[in-house]
Design an enzyme around this catalytic site. Structure first.
Site, PDB file in Angstrom:
ATOM      1  N   ASP C 167       0.861  -1.188   0.000  1.00 10.86           N
ATOM      2  CA  ASP C 167       0.000   0.000   0.000  1.00 10.86           C
ATOM      3  C   ASP C 167       0.896   1.237   0.000  1.00 10.86           C
ATOM      4  O   ASP C 167       1.421   1.632   1.037  1.00 10.86           O
ATOM      5  CB  ASP C 167      -0.910   0.010   1.245  1.00 10.86           C
ATOM      6  N   LYS C 235      -6.682   3.338  -3.611  1.00 13.44           N
ATOM      7  CA  LYS C 235      -7.088   3.355  -2.218  1.00 13.44           C
ATOM      8  C   LYS C 235      -7.270   4.800  -1.788  1.00 13.44           C
ATOM      9  O   LYS C 235      -6.501   5.665  -2.191  1.00 13.44           O
ATOM     10  CB  LYS C 235      -6.015   2.635  -1.381  1.00 13.44           C
ATOM     11  N   LYS C 271     -10.090   0.403  -2.676  1.00 17.15           N
ATOM     12  CA  LYS C 271     -10.025   0.204  -1.228  1.00 17.15           C
ATOM     13  C   LYS C 271     -10.300   1.507  -0.491  1.00 17.15           C
ATOM     14  O   LYS C 271      -9.428   2.370  -0.407  1.00 17.15           O
ATOM     15  CB  LYS C 271      -8.647  -0.350  -0.825  1.00 17.15           C
TER      16      LYS C 271
END
Lengths: 286, 529, 335
Positions: C167, C235, C271
């Site tokens: 991430d 995300k 996400k």
């Protein structure tokens, strides 16, 4: 030695031009004492139709002009009328048999009404419009906009004042007008048209028909391309039928008024020929 | 399983406490009508909900007389402050009984509960709150000091937003000091009758509001009753036209909210996902039973295919079915009659060569339903591009330039509303200027607010509802007794102060021929907004 | 699971852009995308939020939410013990109910990856197979304010330690300064750093930090930019700035993913992270996914929740459905 006068030919005023009636008809206009004044054009339904076409063509430009500009154009009419004051006074004396003082007063009042309405052009929207505090993230504003093509039956009892009182307010917001002049006193209407033609009023914004209101008005009341009709001078006509006819296309209708001060100056005469338009727009920083 | 099917989530009808039979609400009491009673049904199931009284001419006369008495003895003498307090009370009672009203509305009308719950009923309360505050501030309504009420208002409302249209009519009328006789549409009387119970709870003086049920002939009798001073109608242009004729030459003022065929203009720089939502909301909100529905999609030709594709995939997610299910997006068509009209006009569209696409949905066995439908390849000359369908049917047309968009948008006898979608502010404002319509939504659609005037140009009617303009439609300036000099038709714009009006003109009796009854009879059958 | 091939991602970007991904070309492209009307977007999201999910659908939704959770601890105070506890919770969210599924992944700082991998043991693997992945935040998370060299080393170290998913954060400063080419290059380089010796690659989630991008137009452009540069997931947030995941922002990102899929056939994951604490909220996200990109997106390799406290609320709701009475916090475990 006396000079032989040159009489004036009075015609219609349509689309900025001065045509004769397509019907070729005229009618005698007599003075208050019964003398011959002139032959006025006797407009037909086809002249009314042509006038509506001219008005429709003109309304976009007039409505689209800035309010400041419309105000100046209307004020310019007052300036020009002032310059031809003597002509109108004389015309009214002849036509109505009015005293010099009464005729002067009528012309003065007519000029002052142009001035009064000219001043409204860039203000009435502020007085009658609104910013609306809606419960949501929207800019929301209501503004008056011109209704479009307005047909008017001018007050029949005066040469100039009634006509001006009905036409001027309709012009303020940006409407284009087809006006049926006083049947008995049509000459000042055409003289006013000459003033308009040499003023800054765009062609087609005001169209003047002379002749029989009883004959012409039903065609205007039923005309699908007329948005509103002011029956202020129609009290002698079968105006209920005119109103019923106008309902076919949901025209805005003003009722007849009588008396020397018909169509008295009022903001309501401006707003009568406006439509409130409300615009919503989303509002966000994101 | 498919998550997208969700599971049934029906709103409970336990909040309802309906009667089996409803009378007319006249002079503060429920009384039996003298016409033949009729049944109101749920359009989703065709099941009977209740039997409703039918007001005949004598009942209409009773209601008008009650309203007149209440006007003269009570309401016109009451202070604006106290009138306002009654309206505040009503607003609160509507909020307290909001869920019940929403369920009743969806049951009787067929609209999705999420709309009646989240749009209609909250707006009803908002309308009463807004006008409540006006009641003691009428000097600021734009008619000068001490404007006066008109008297008895006859109000005839449509079936598409039954309770909301009631609020649009009653709230400003009462705030301005008028009394009311209101007739709801024959297919949707239920919430108006529950509202009558609310008026009893609010202890509103008897006769201030009278609610009479019936069909078109009841509405016609009410509108033409000589004791009526003001007519407010929302419905079809055909009926509006008949009313305008019927009251020609009388002293009755009128506000008419009629049909529409709104253009929803999508430029190629539009925020596209929001535009798609706006198109969907514009025409499929309330099954398209909306006078201001964006039924003509004008899309810039260079994004036509993309917009149509996106629209189709979006429509495929719409859920048609039980109006009481909280997940329903598209409810029932209000009546068999309306369904037939939608079908007929859609068939015309096909016959005219347009291409029909309908969202894939399962249509329930009973009740009246129509799947969300798009017509592409529609020409400006097509009937489906000109006539109000009043159903979930969208006609898609194209344009190339802003000028062409405006020309096509304005090419209709209607002029109620329009939408503009673009990221360019200057173009939005310029196009908004040019559109001949009373309500313009830019980058949004179908928004309503009590502070915002609503109403049409041209054959979409005259007068405005909402805002200060909507209040002024129920008032006359103080000085003008006969108000002959004032525009009746353009009552929304009637702004004159006493000083501007010659006392001579005001004092002089106006030449007027009143015709209490005309041969043209307005029928309010199938009335709609 | 493996990310898309690096070469095809770059080639596709070139093809889509019609030129080298430099500042000017990217600007022309990203600013040519249709704008977002914030009011309309928020209304659509609010509308999706009114869906009422009951009975069987709710049961399915609660289990699916658990299966989509990246159970997260990202504290300066994280310890091996804390991570072991998190992993235990990930594997057995509700010891009282054996039917409870596992979460998709645990999400930790890079230096905690070995402890997570160790704690997971045989349960470490692809969540699509019912196993639990290890996700590591990297690239000088959460600010991203470090040299590219350090960001790449950060990434490579986590991958080498066994992280399945990275991430990363984008350089918001560079984005806001209009240096789109730099942002692109960094994402592409991090993507490269995700590659393992055996040729496979850790999946790359690109954190936009929408709370710092502020406007929806920026979010939309950053979403396209991240996908163009090779991100497998986009995300919303680090969870470290006040404005984290919101439904409108997530809806907007899903719309980009939908449009990318229409244009290229490739499915990109989304996400939302930070701020989603209740089942009720999480169900709104499921509805939004289902109605925007389709319910085939409701699988671990296409949708995740970055959350920590959400799991226990879901468990409470699950217990309520199972027992028909309301549960309490003492009946779910703290991790």
């Amino acid at each position: 030695m006396s000079r032989l006068a040159v009489p004036k030919t009075y015609k219609l005023y349509i689309g900025g031009a001065f045509p004769r009636s397509e019907s070729g008809r005229t009618y005698e206009v007599l003075s208050a004492s019964g003398g011959f004044l002139a032959n006025a054009a006797k407009a037909s339904r086809k002249d009314a139709r042509d006038a509506v076409v001219a008005a429709r063509a003109a309304v976009g430009g007039w409505a689209g002009a800035t309010a400041y500009n419309r105000g100046q154009v209307l004020y310019r009419i007052a300036e020009l009328l002032e310059g031809r004051r003597a002509q109108f006074v004389a015309e009214i004396e002849d036509a109505e048999g009015a005293t010099r003082a009464a005729a002067s007063a009528q012309v003065d009042e007519a000029i002052d009404r142009w001035v009064w309405y000219a001043g409204w052009a860039d203000k009435f929207a502020q007085v009658t419009g609104n910013a609306n505090p809606v419960a949501g993230p929207y800019f929301n504003i209501s503004v008056p906009e011109p209704t479009g093509v307005v047909a008017i039956v001018a007050p029949q009892d005066t040469s100039l004042l009634g006509l001006v009182s009905a036409v001027a307010p309709a012009l303020v917001a940006g409407n284009a007008v087809v006006v049926v002049a006083s049947e008995r006193f049509p000459l000042s209407a055409i003289s006013l048209a000459e003033v308009l033609a040499t003023s800054d009023v765009p062609k087609g914004v005001v169209n003047v028909l002379t002749g029989s209101p009883a004959e012409i008005t039903p065609w205007l009341a039923s005309h699908a391309d007329v948005n509103a009709i002011d029956l202020v001078g129609a009290s002698a006509l079968d105006w209920v039928d005119l109103e019923i006819s106008a309902a076919d296309t949901l025209k805005r209708v003003l009722r007849p008024e009588q008396g020397p001060d018909a169509a008295a100056p009022a903001l309501g005469r401006i707003t009568a020929f406006t439509e409130t338009k409300t615009v919503w727009h989303t509002k966000s920083m994101r | 399983m498919s998550f997208l099917e969700y599971a049934p989530a029906p709103e409970s009808t336990a909040v309802l406490n309906l009667r089996d039979q409803y009378g007319l609400f006249i002079d503060g009491e429920f009384v039996d009508g003298r016409g033949t009673p009729f049944q109101t049904i749920s359009p989703a199931t065709e099941a009977r909900i209740a039997t409703v009284s039918n007001a005949n001419e004598a009942d209409v006369a009773d209601a008008v007389a009650a309203a007149r008495r209440a006007y003269e003895r009570t309401w016109s003498r009451m202070s604006g402050r106290d009138r306002g307090k009654y309206l505040f009370r009503i607003a609160r009672l509507v909020q307290e009984r909001a869920r019940e009203l929403a369920v009743a509305e969806s049951l009787d009308n067929g609209k999705p509960i999420k709309e009646s719950r989240d749009v209609d009923v909250p707006l009803v309360a908002a309308w009463f709150f807004y006008y409540a505050g006006w009641a003691d501030k009428l000097d600021h309504a734009g008619l000068g000091a001490n404007p006066r009420a008109l008297g008895v208002a006859a109000q005839v409302i449509p079936w598409n937003f039954p309770l909301l249209m009631l609020a649009w009519k009653i709230a400003p009328a009462l705030a301005a000091g008028n009394t009311v006789v209101l007739k709801p549409a024959e297919t949707t009387p239920l919430t108006a009758l529950i509202f009558a119970e609310i008026l009893q709870q609010a202890d509103l003086p008897a006769g201030v509001v009278n609610i009479i049920t019936g069909a078109g002939d009841t509405g016609a009798a009410l509108v033409s009753h000589e004791g009526v001073d003001k007519v407010a109608f929302t419905g079809s242009t055909g009926v509006g036209r008949a009313i305008a004729k019927q009251i020609a030459g009388t002293d009755k003022k009128a506000t008419l909210e009629l049909g529409g065929k709104a253009a929803n203009i999508v430029f190629d720089d539009a925020p596209i996902d929001q535009a798609i939502e706006g198109i969907v909301n514009g025409i499929f909100f309330n099954q398209g039973h909306v006078c201001c529905a964006g039924s003509r999609l004008l899309v810039q030709e260079n994004i036509h295919d993309e917009v149509v594709d996106r629209l189709k995939s979006r429509l495929s997610t719409l859920r048609l079915g039980d109006p009481l299910d909280k997940n329903t997006d598209i409810g029932a068509i209000n009546s068999r009659e309306q369904l037939e009209r939608i079908r007929e006009l859609s068939d015309v569209g096909v016959a005219e060569g347009a291409e029909r696409w309908s969202a894939p949905c399962e249509i329930p066995e009973n009740g009246f339903w129509y799947a969300p439908t798009i017509f592409t390849g529609v020409q400006t000359s097509s009937r489906i591009a000109r006539e109000e369908i009043f159903g979930p049917v969208l006609s898609v047309l194209t344009f190339r330039t802003p000028a062409e968009a405006i020309a096509k948008a304005n090419n209709t006898p209607y002029g109620l509303s329009a939408g503009i979608w673009s990221d360019k502010g200057s173009r939005i404002l310029a196009v908004a200027d040019q559109l001949r319509a009373g309500v313009i939504w830019a980058n949004t659609f179908n928004r309503f607010d009590p502070a915002s005037p609503f109403g049409g140009y041209k054959e979409s009617g005259y007068g405005r509802e909402g805002g200060r303009h909507g209040l002024a439609a129920y008032l006359a300036p103080a000085s003008i007794g006969g108000q002959g000099a004032l525009p009746r038709a353009a009552s929304h714009g009637a702004v004159a102060s006493p000083s501007e009006t010659s006392t001579d003109a005001a004092a002089e009796p106006k030449a007027r021929r009143t015709r209490a009854t005309r041969t043209t009879k307005a029928s309010t059958k199938g009335s709609k907004r | 699971m493996t990310g898309t091939s690096l070469i095809t991602a770059r080639e596709r970007a070139l093809a889509v852009l019609g030129g080298e991904p430099d500042d000017a070309t990217l600007r022309r492209y990203l600013h040519g995308i249709a704008g977002v009307d914030a009011v309309g977007l928020e209304q659509r999201a609010a509308g999706l939020g009114t869906r009422s999910i009951k009975t069987t659908s709710k049961q399915w939704a609660l289990d699916r939410i658990i299966q989509l959770i990246d159970l997260t601890t990202l504290e300066g105070a994280d310890t091996p013990g804390k991570v072991r506890s998190l992993v235990a919770k990930a594997l057995v969210p509700d010891p009282a109910d054996g039917t409870t599924p596992r979460v998709a992944a645990v999400c930790v700082y890079g230096d905690m990856v070995p402890y997570a991998v160790d704690a997971l043991g045989a349960a470490h693997g692809d969540p699509d197979d019912g196993l639990v992945s290890v996700a590591a935040v990297a690239t000088a998370f959460p600010s991203g304010r470090a040299s590219l060299e350090i960001k790449l080393a950060d990434t490579a170290e986590a991958v080498a330690a066994g992280a399945d998913e990275i991430d990363m954060v984008i350089d918001r400063g560079a984005f806001l300064a209009g240096r789109y080419g730099l942002v692109f290059d960094q994402i592409a380089a991090v993507k490269e750093a995700c590659r393992r010796a055996d040729g496979t690659s850790a999946s790359l989630k690109v954190i936009l930090e929408t709370g710092e991008l502020v406007t929806y137009d920026n979010v939309r452009r950053a979403s396209w930019l991240s996908i163009l540069a090779g991100g497998d997931f986009i995300k919303t947030s680090t969870g470290k700035v006040p404005s984290a995941a919101t439904l409108p922002v997530t809806l907007l990102m899903l719309e980009v993913v939908r449009d990318w899929h229409l244009a290229t056939g490739q499915r990109i994951g989304v996400k939302p992270a930070g701020g989603i604490r209740t089942s009720k909220d999480a169900i709104k996200y499921l509805v939004t996914v289902a109605e925007t990109v389709g319910e085939e997106w409701l699988v671990p390799h296409l949708f995740r929740f970055g959350a920590s406290s959400l799991l226990n609320d879901v468990l409470l709701q699950r217990q309520k459905l199972a027992t028909s009475h309301y549960s309490g916090p003492d009946y779910v475990t703290i991790d």
